[in-house]
Scaffold this active site. Sequence first.
Site, short mmCIF file in Angstrom:
data_model
loop_
_atom_site.label_atom_id
_atom_site.label_comp_id
_atom_site.label_asym_id
_atom_site.label_seq_id
_atom_site.Cartn_x
_atom_site.Cartn_y
_atom_site.Cartn_z
N LYS A 82 0.81 -1.18 0.10
CA LYS A 82 -0.06 -0.03 0.13
C LYS A 82 0.85 1.19 -0.02
O LYS A 82 1.95 1.32 0.74
CB LYS A 82 -0.74 0.03 1.32
CG LYS A 82 -1.93 1.25 1.27
CD LYS A 82 -2.81 0.72 2.64
CE LYS A 82 -3.90 2.00 2.95
NZ LYS A 82 -4.59 1.34 4.18
N SER A 157 -9.49 1.93 3.89
CA SER A 157 -8.51 2.74 2.91
C SER A 157 -7.66 1.67 2.33
O SER A 157 -6.93 2.23 0.97
CB SER A 157 -7.53 3.69 3.75
OG SER A 157 -6.91 2.92 4.80
N SER A 181 -9.72 -0.51 8.06
CA SER A 181 -9.05 -0.22 6.45
C SER A 181 -8.57 -1.49 6.03
O SER A 181 -8.11 -1.52 4.92
CB SER A 181 -8.01 0.83 6.57
OG SER A 181 -8.43 2.23 6.81
#
Length: 479
Positions: A82, A157, A181
Amino acid sequence: MTETEIWRLSGTDLAARTRAGDLTAEDAVTASIKRMAEINPDLNAVVEDLSSEALERARKLDLARKDGATPGPLHGVPVTIKINIDQAGHATSNGVTALKDLIAPDDAPVVKNLQDAGAVVIGRTNTPEFSFRADTDNPLHGRTHNPWGRHISPGGSSGGAGSAVMAGIGALAHGNDIGGSLRFPAAANGAVTVKPGLGRVPAWNPSQSAERGILAQNMSVQGLITRTAQDLHLAMPSLIATDPRDPFHVPMPWRGDAVAGPIQVAFSKETYGYDLHPQVDAALEVARAALVDAGYLVEEIQLPDVFDAGRTGYRALMGEVYALMKSDIDAAGSQTVRDIFSVYFEEFPPFAGQELLQMMAKRTHYARGWSLFMQDYPLVLTPFLPQPFFKPDRDTEGAEGVHEVLGCAVYSYAMNFLGLPAASVPARLAELPNGPQPINVQIAAPRWREDLAVDACQAIESRIGRMCDVLWEKMADRA
């Protein structure tokens, strides 16, 4: 094997073949890279393509093996990282245009641990601005789409991570979770994850110029999103390897002691005033039946202080965000994210001053209650969200949108505030008017016992099969 057959392999199967020498690391990485080239232009899950350096690393791993090196447990397994985590030589943009040139000087512990185990990073995945939405879109890299269709948000997220791994881009996807997330994208895409407990996975970004707020440190954790529960058992032992840069990491083995007798599971459908959708109800019943069939003792029972713990925790986090992050959000965030945060502060009125300190202290009160409860019920099966997953940009639609996206997700952020592990696993595929949609449930576990939650995920998965296989059929039909 063909390249299509290779990218479809679970991380567990892939690692077994590369470690045995049936496949090379280059074979494994090449197959995932080709899959990424085929489908990522439509999904926009991976926003930095690292194909060239991935192939170079894979070839080096193969040469080292040929020269007698022992392959690591993740030898040649393609992974994604990420974009809010440091990877040496790459931007840790966090979805913020102003940070697009923030080049990491070194790898974060999770990147180092994965690569030390032999994994190969093929790309970096998208996140919303500041990694603080349950959806994934930003002005720097644009919107990520859900491989099930554009009627569902990919979650956030870690939305790029969830979309990528379920679509077949890499066998493992790194993500993180301060309020959901990892679990929001798992639920949105029908993937499997476990939010580790506090202190389980070492964390730190070498590029950061200041330490994060104390609640951010205590609520945020690093983890993985996978297509199968077994892949968590494969990869998490490598991810949790100790790193001295995180002084609060606790070096404990992945597997704990066996629990004597049938494991008791506390089961609740309570949604604290929100309507429980029939499809979520049905998914919970499937999960309950699967656990009973696997030998668990499941009892429907009232849980301690979920709503109060969750709302208190998120209001405290919003107090810290307001004090420490609001100026950065106002200065560097888009109008969209500024508007969303304004509604966050309405939905979760921030604690401040003495009251904030009191609510931070009250965290121990909630955690103690859960610790005592879990002496009798080591696992807790609940909804993740009371409704099927929401549409893209639902959180931009004012108070009602934020209420549906985040306000109802108390089972999610309560576990962050408590510091407890919580897994998410698909238990049903719902055929809804706007299209098919996976429905995930949540399984919480005691501190340090992520392995118990993942075992329960495997029991549920054995009942319904791999959700990715259904997804790939539907993706092929649409192509």
